[in-house]
Design a protein around this motif. Structure first.
Motif, PDB file in Angstrom:
ATOM      1  N   ARG A 227     -13.574   6.046  13.590  1.00  0.00           N
ATOM      2  CA  ARG A 227     -12.307   5.850  13.470  1.00  0.00           C
ATOM      3  C   ARG A 227     -11.704   6.887  14.208  1.00  0.00           C
ATOM      4  O   ARG A 227     -10.552   5.928  15.047  1.00  0.00           O
ATOM      5  CB  ARG A 227     -11.491   4.601  12.964  1.00  0.00           C
TER       6      ARG A 227
ATOM      7  N   CYS B 298      -4.412  -4.759   3.970  1.00  0.00           N
ATOM      8  CA  CYS B 298      -3.336  -3.328   4.974  1.00  0.00           C
ATOM      9  C   CYS B 298      -3.876  -2.134   5.956  1.00  0.00           C
ATOM     10  O   CYS B 298      -3.694  -1.556   5.633  1.00  0.00           O
ATOM     11  CB  CYS B 298      -3.221  -2.898   3.332  1.00  0.00           C
ATOM     12  N   GLY B 299      -4.962  -2.678   6.298  1.00  0.00           N
ATOM     13  CA  GLY B 299      -5.311  -2.137   7.569  1.00  0.00           C
ATOM     14  C   GLY B 299      -4.255  -1.773   8.465  1.00  0.00           C
ATOM     15  O   GLY B 299      -3.202  -3.299   8.853  1.00  0.00           O
TER      16      GLY B 299
ATOM     17  N   LEU C 141       0.785  -1.454  -0.279  1.00  0.00           N
ATOM     18  CA  LEU C 141       0.226  -0.229  -0.178  1.00  0.00           C
ATOM     19  C   LEU C 141       1.211   1.071  -0.320  1.00  0.00           C
ATOM     20  O   LEU C 141       1.714   1.095   1.048  1.00  0.00           O
ATOM     21  CB  LEU C 141      -0.680   0.091   1.172  1.00  0.00           C
TER      22      LEU C 141
ATOM     23  N   ARG D 235       0.448   4.618   0.479  1.00  0.00           N
ATOM     24  CA  ARG D 235      -0.749   5.840   0.262  1.00  0.00           C
ATOM     25  C   ARG D 235      -0.389   7.414  -0.346  1.00  0.00           C
ATOM     26  O   ARG D 235       0.966   8.311  -0.203  1.00  0.00           O
ATOM     27  CB  ARG D 235      -0.593   6.015   1.624  1.00  0.00           C
TER      28      ARG D 235
ATOM     29  N   LYS E 135      -9.133  13.758   5.131  1.00  0.00           N
ATOM     30  CA  LYS E 135      -7.541  13.757   4.829  1.00  0.00           C
ATOM     31  C   LYS E 135      -7.775  15.215   3.758  1.00  0.00           C
ATOM     32  O   LYS E 135      -7.993  15.227   2.829  1.00  0.00           O
ATOM     33  CB  LYS E 135      -7.338  13.140   3.857  1.00  0.00           C
TER      34      LYS E 135
ATOM     35  N   GLY F  90      -8.568  -3.028   3.220  1.00  0.00           N
ATOM     36  CA  GLY F  90      -8.326  -1.764   4.523  1.00  0.00           C
ATOM     37  C   GLY F  90      -9.353  -1.857   5.943  1.00  0.00           C
ATOM     38  O   GLY F  90     -10.654  -1.282   5.911  1.00  0.00           O
ATOM     39  N   THR F  91      -8.695  -3.012   6.829  1.00  0.00           N
ATOM     40  CA  THR F  91      -9.494  -2.953   7.790  1.00  0.00           C
ATOM     41  C   THR F  91     -10.204  -1.747   8.829  1.00  0.00           C
ATOM     42  O   THR F  91     -11.421  -1.544   9.629  1.00  0.00           O
ATOM     43  CB  THR F  91      -8.627  -3.981   9.315  1.00  0.00           C
ATOM     44  N   ASN F  92      -8.759  -1.160   8.479  1.00  0.00           N
ATOM     45  CA  ASN F  92      -9.351   0.671   8.713  1.00  0.00           C
ATOM     46  C   ASN F  92     -10.551   0.778   9.081  1.00  0.00           C
ATOM     47  O   ASN F  92     -11.597   1.579   9.270  1.00  0.00           O
ATOM     48  CB  ASN F  92      -8.666   1.728   8.934  1.00  0.00           C
ATOM     49  N   ASP F  93     -10.681   1.493   7.979  1.00  0.00           N
ATOM     50  CA  ASP F  93     -12.176   1.656   7.330  1.00  0.00           C
ATOM     51  C   ASP F  93     -13.148   0.610   7.384  1.00  0.00           C
ATOM     52  O   ASP F  93     -14.250   0.968   7.519  1.00  0.00           O
ATOM     53  CB  ASP F  93     -12.384   1.944   6.165  1.00  0.00           C
TER      54      ASP F  93
HETATM   55  C1  PEP Z   1      -7.804   1.181   5.845  1.00  0.00           C
HETATM   56  O1  PEP Z   1      -8.908   1.973   5.615  1.00  0.00           O
HETATM   57  O2  PEP Z   1      -7.857   0.329   6.527  1.00  0.00           O
HETATM   58  C2  PEP Z   1      -6.753   1.914   4.877  1.00  0.00           C
HETATM   59  C3  PEP Z   1      -5.320   0.766   4.799  1.00  0.00           C
HETATM   60  O3  PEP Z   1      -6.735   2.788   4.573  1.00  0.00           O
HETATM   61  P1  PEP Z   1      -6.523   4.843   5.235  1.00  0.00           P
HETATM   62  O4  PEP Z   1      -6.257   3.804   6.802  1.00  0.00           O
HETATM   63  O5  PEP Z   1      -5.626   5.177   4.217  1.00  0.00           O
HETATM   64  O6  PEP Z   1      -7.646   5.350   5.334  1.00  0.00           O
END
Ligand code: PEP
Ligand code: MG
Length: 753
Positions: free
Chosen positions: A642, A679-680, A469, A471, A515, A629-632
Motif C-alpha cells: 500500500r 474503518c479503512g 477507530l 489509533r 510504523k 481495515g480495508t487499507n491492509d
Molecule cells: C486499515 O488497515 O484499513 C486500517 C484502518 O488500519 P491502518 O490504516 O491504521 O493500518
C-alpha cells in the motif's frame, strides 16, 4: 608563499569592518581595496534601494554617478546579475544583449566586465562588479575573490541597516516568477501560505575571521559532530530501510569526504569564519549543480547542499527547527522528510500545509497530517532550488501540486476552487443534525477515525455517531520514549470524556513494521517486508509488558463506563483469545485489588489479514464486533504494497475480488449478529462507500472531513436498486463496477462528488 588575493583583501576588510566610520566610508574603502588587490580599473557596488539597484560606491567610474545611476532588477548587466543571482564574466560587455549604457558613469571606455550578486537570506541585495579597459576574461580566482568580498559586503550592509529584507525578498520573487511543481497526492486539501523551511537556513552574521586557528577548530568540531549524527541516523535507518537509507549513504560519503573538508579549510585560510567558509564552498557546489544535466548527479549535489546546511547549523549552534521560531501567519512547511513528532511541534493555528521531497501515503507523517487536516504533497523535487524562504505558495493536496510565487490569475483560480469547497462544506454542515439514512430508509452508522488528543473535538462539528477507530499508536509514534502508562490513561480518559455517551473503539497499538518507533527496535525481527512483518498484535503479544500496560491504561480510563477494545491484524482466532486474556487478567486483578473497572468491556477484532476471513465461523462467536481495515486487507488480497506509489492506482477498491470478499464477511457477521464496521480509507470516498452499502455494510468509520460528503451521498441514494445492480454485476465475469456504478449514481442523482 604568495598570499592569495582573497586573503589579502580579507585582511584589509577586517580593519574596515572594525573601524568606526560611516557605512558610506566603509563602502568607499572596500572598492579601493578591491581595485588595488585585483588591479582593477573600475570597482563598483550597487545596492538595492526601494526596489532598484543604485550605485553606492565606485572606484574608476565618475563620482558624480554615485547615488544617481539606478537600474531596475533585470535591467543592464548589473540588473541581470541581481535578478538571476548568478555571476557574469564578459570580455566584451557591449556584446551582451542586456548591456545598458549609462552615460553619466563614463563607462564607455571599458570593455571587460565581471560582476557577482550580493546575497542575503537567499535574495539579491546588491551587485559588486569590476571593469577593465582591455577586453579580457577574468579568471576563476578573481571571480571567487569577488564572491568572497560579496559575502563580507552582505554582512557590512546588513549591519549598517542598508538592506531592506522585505523589499529584497519581494524583488527576488518578482524576478523569479511563478513555477508549478507536481508531486504525489498525500493528503487532500487546499492551503495558501508562506514557505518556511523546516530546517531554516542560518543567516551568517560574521564573515571575516578574527582568529583563523579558532575557526579551523570550530569546523573540525562541527565535522566530528555531524559524522556522529549521521552514524546515529544510519543505525536507525537500517530499521526503516528504503529511500532514507540511500540518502544517508550519500550523506555519509560526503561527511567523510576529504575534498570537501579541505576546500572549507582553504576558504578559512583566506580569512573567512567557519560559517562563511562552509557557505562559500556551498555556493560553488550550487553553481556546479545548476550546470549538471544528469538528474542523478544533481540529486547527489542536493544531498551535499543539505549537508552543508546541517554543518552550518552545527557550527553556529542554531539547531532548532522552524517549529520553535515563533511562526506567525499562514505557513507551509517544506522539508526533505519529517517525522510525526516534528510535524506535531508546529502550532496548528499557523501550519496550513506541508511539502516534502520524499514521503509516501502511509508514512507516519502522512497519517498524522491527515488526522490534523493538513494538506500534504510529497515527492516534489528540488525544493531548495525553486522555492526560497518567504515565497508565497498555493498547495493543492488533492491535485498533488504546489504553485510557487503564483500570478494573480493563479491566485484567483485557487480562490475560486477554495470558495467552491467552502460552499460545499457549508452545505455539508447543514446536514449535521440530519440522520445518515438512505431515501429508502436504511440507517447507516457514521463514525469517525481519530488518534490525537484534540481529535475528539471533531465529534461535535461532524456529529459523528462515535469514534469507530482510535489509533492508539499515534501517541507512541510522537513520543521519543515509550509513553508511560499514566500518559496513556490520561489520553484515553480525555477522549472518553469528550465523547460522552458516544462509543469510542480503542485499537491497541499497531506499531512495528513501517510504523517503527526507535525505542522498540527488536534486533531479532529486522523486517525485510515490514507490512507483513513483526507488527501490530504480533509485536504486542510478543511483548506482554507493553500489552499489559496498555490494557491497564484502557481499563483505568474506562472505569465505570463501557469500554470498546479492538485488536489489529488478527490472523488466527487464538491471537484474539490471547490478547483478550491479557486484558481480562488485568481486569480481574483490578477487581480483586479493589480498583474501579469498566461497567462492561466489548472486544473486537480487525479483519485485515485475509486468513482470518476463512475462520470467521470460529472467530465471530468469540468477539463482540468486527471492523474491516480495508487499507491492509486490500494490500494483502492483491499482494500489492500500500506504500508503493507505482501500485497505488493499479488495483481498484471496486474490483469484484474485493467487493465479493467483503460481501462474504458481511453475510457471516450478520448471520452471527455481530456489528461490522469498515474503518479503512475506502469508506471515506463517496463512490466506494456506495459500493460498501450495496454489499451490505451499514457502519462506517472514516476521516472526519469525509463525514459531510458521505452523509450527503447516503441521504441522496435509494439503495434498493443499487443493491440489485451490484448483485447482477458481481455475478458476471469482468464487470466494470466503477464505471457502471458511477453511471448509475449519475442517472439516479446520487451525490458522489
Ligand atoms: C486499515 O488497515 O484499513 C486500517 C484502518 O488500519 P491502518 O490504516 O491504521 O493500518
Ligand atoms: Mg491496518
Amino acid at each position: 608563499m604568495t598570499i592569495s588575493p582573497a586573503r589579502a583583501i580579507l585582511r584589509a576588510l577586517h580593519e574596515v569592518m572594525a573601524a568606526s566610520t560611516s557605512a558610506q566610508a566603509k563602502l568607499n574603502a572596500v572598492v579601493n581595496i578591491v581595485a588595488e588587490q585585483l588591479s582593477s580599473e573600475v570597482v563598483s557596488i550597487y545596492l538595492l534601494r526601494d526596489g532598484v539597484l543604485e550605485l553606492f560606491a565606485t572606484k574608476g567610474l565618475a563620482q558624480a554617478a554615485v547615488h544617481v545611476t539606478r537600474l531596475a532588477m533585470g535591467e543592464g548587466l548589473t540588473g541581470v546579475i541581481a535578478a538571476t543571482r548568478e555571476p557574469l564574466n564578459l570580455a566584451e560587455a557591449r556584446a551582451h544583449p542586456d548591456f545598458a549604457y549609462k552615460p553619466e558613469t563614463g563607462e564607455e571606455i571599458f570593455h571587460s566586465f565581471a560582476g557577482v550578486p550580493i546575497v542575503r537570506r537567499e535574495a539579491s541585495v546588491g551587485v559588486l562588479c569590476v571593469q577593465h579597459v582591455d577586453p579580457r576574461q577574468y579568471d576563476d580566482v578573481e571571480i571567487e575573490t569577488l564572491q568572497t568580498v560579496a559575502m563580507v559586503l552582505a554582512e557590512l550592509i546588513a549591519g549598517a541597516g542598508l538592506i531592506d529584507d522585505v523589499a529584497a525578498a519581494r524583488a527576488r520573487s518578482a524576478a523569479s516568477g511563478p513555477v508549478r511543481l507536481a508531486g504525489l497526492k498525500l493528503v487532500d486539501g487546499l492551503a495558501r501560505g508562506t514557505a518556511v523551511f523546516h530546517q531554516p537556513r542560518v543567516v551568517i552574521e560574521h564573515t571575516v575571521a578574527d582568529d583563523i586557528e579558532a575557526e579551523r577548530a570550530r569546523v573540525y568540531g562541527a565535522f566530528t559532530r555531524m559524522r556522529e549524527q549521521i552514524d546515529g541516523m544510519m543505525a536507525q535507518a537500517e530499521f526503516a530501510g528504503g529511500d532514507t537509507a540511500d540518502v544517508l549513504e550519500t550523506y555519509k560519503m560526503f561527511a567523510y569526504d576529504e575534498g570537501w573538508s579541505r576546500r572549507i579549510n582553504e576558504a578559512i585560510d583566506t580569512g573567512l569564519t567557519a560559517e562563511a567558509a562552509i557557505e562559500r564552498v556551498q555556493q560553488r557546489t550550487r553553481a556546479k549543480m545548476r550546470s549538471i544535466p544528469d538528474p542523478y548527479l544533481r540529486e547527489r549535489l542536493t544531498d551535499l547542499d543539505d549537508l552543508s546546511n546541517r554543518l552550518i547549523r552545527i557550527v553556529s549552534g542554531q539547531l532548532g527547527s522552524a517549529a520553535r521560531s515563533g511562526l506567525r501567519g499562514d505557513t507551509i512547511v517544506l522539508a526533505r522528510n519529517l517525522g510525526p513528532a516534528e510535524l506535531l511541534e508546529y502550532d496548528r493555528r499557523v501550519l496550513k500545509g506541508v511539502v516534502l521531497e520524499e514521503g509516501s501515503l502511509t508514512a507516519h507523517v502522512t497519517i498524522v497530517a491527515r488526522a490534523m487536516g493538513v494538506p500534504v504533497v510529497g515527492r516534489v523535487r528540488d525544493l531548495r532550488t525553486t522555492i526560497a524562504e518567504g515565497d508565497e505558495l498555493l498547495v493543492d493536496g488533492g491535485a498533488g501540486t504546489v504553485l510557487v510565487r503564483p500570478s494573480a490569475a493563479m491566485v484567483a483560480s485557487f480562490a475560486a476552487t477554495s470558495a467552491l469547497k467552502a460552499r460545499r462544506q457549508a452545505e455539508y454542515a447543514k446536514l449535521r443534525d440530519l440522520p445518515a439514512a438512505t431515501r429508502d430508509g436504511t440507517r447507516v452508522t457514521l463514525m469517525m477515525n481519530a488518534g490525537l488528543t484534540g481529535d475528539a473535538a471533531a465529534l461535535e462539528t461532524t456529529n459523528a455517531d462515535g469514534i469507530g477507530l482510535f489509533r492508539t499508536e499515534f501517541q507512541f509514534l510522537v513520543s521519543a520514549t515509550l509513553p508511560r502508562r499514566e500518559r496513556q490513561t490520561a489520553l484515553y480518559r480525555s477522549i472518553l470524556d469528550a465523547a460522552g455517551d458516544r462509543p469510542v473503539v480503542f485499537r491497541t497499538v499497531d506499531i512495528g513494521g513501517d510504523k517503527a518507533v526507535p525505542y522498540m527496535r527488536d534486533g531479532d525481527h529486522a523486517d525485510e517486508n515490514p507490512a507483513m512483518g513483526w507488527r501490530a498484535l504480533r509485536l504486542a503479544l510478543g511483548r506482554a509488558g507493553l500489552m499489559k500496560a496498555q490494557a491497564r491504561a484502557l481499563l483505568d480510563a474506562g472505569a465505570g463506563r463501557t469500554l470498546d477494545i479492538m485488536f489489529p491484524m488478527v490472523s488466527e482466532p487464538w491471537e484474539f483469545d490471547r490478547a483478550k486474556r491479557i486484558v481480562e487478567d488485568q481486569r480481574a486483578w483490578l477487581a480483586r485489588t479493589g480498583h474501579a473497572t469498566p461497567a462492561a468491556v466489548r472486544y473486537g477484532a480487525m479483519i485485515e489479514v485475509p486468513a482470518i476471513a476463512e475462520t470467521l465461523d470460529v472467530l465471530l462467536p468469540r468477539v463482540d464486533f468486527v471492523s474491516i481495515g480495508t487499507n491492509d486487507l486490500t494490500q494483502f488480497l492483491f499482494a500489492a504494497d500500500r506504500a508503493n506509489p507505482a501500485l497505488a492506482e493499479r488495483y481498484d477498491w471496486l474490483s469484484p475480488a474485493i467487493l465479493r470478499f467483503l460481501r462474504r464477511i458481511v453475510v457471516l457477521a450478520d448471520a452471527h449478529d455481530r456489528p461490522l464496521t469498515v474503518c479503512g480509507e475506502m469508506g471515506g470516498r463517496p463512490l466506494e462507500a456506495l459500493a460498501l452499502l450495496a454489499v451490505g455494510v451499514r457502519r462506517l468509520s472514516i476521516t472526519p472531513a469525509a463525514i459531510g460528503p458521505i452523509k450527503a451521498m447516503i441521504r441522496s441514494v435509494e439503495l434498493g436498486p443499487v443493491r440489485e445492480a451490484m448483485t447482477r454485476w458481481l455475478a458476471v465475469a469482468n464487470p466494470q463496477v466503477r464505471s457502471d456504478l458511477a453511471a448509475l449514481a449519475a442517472e439516479r442523482g446520487v451525490e458522489v462528488g
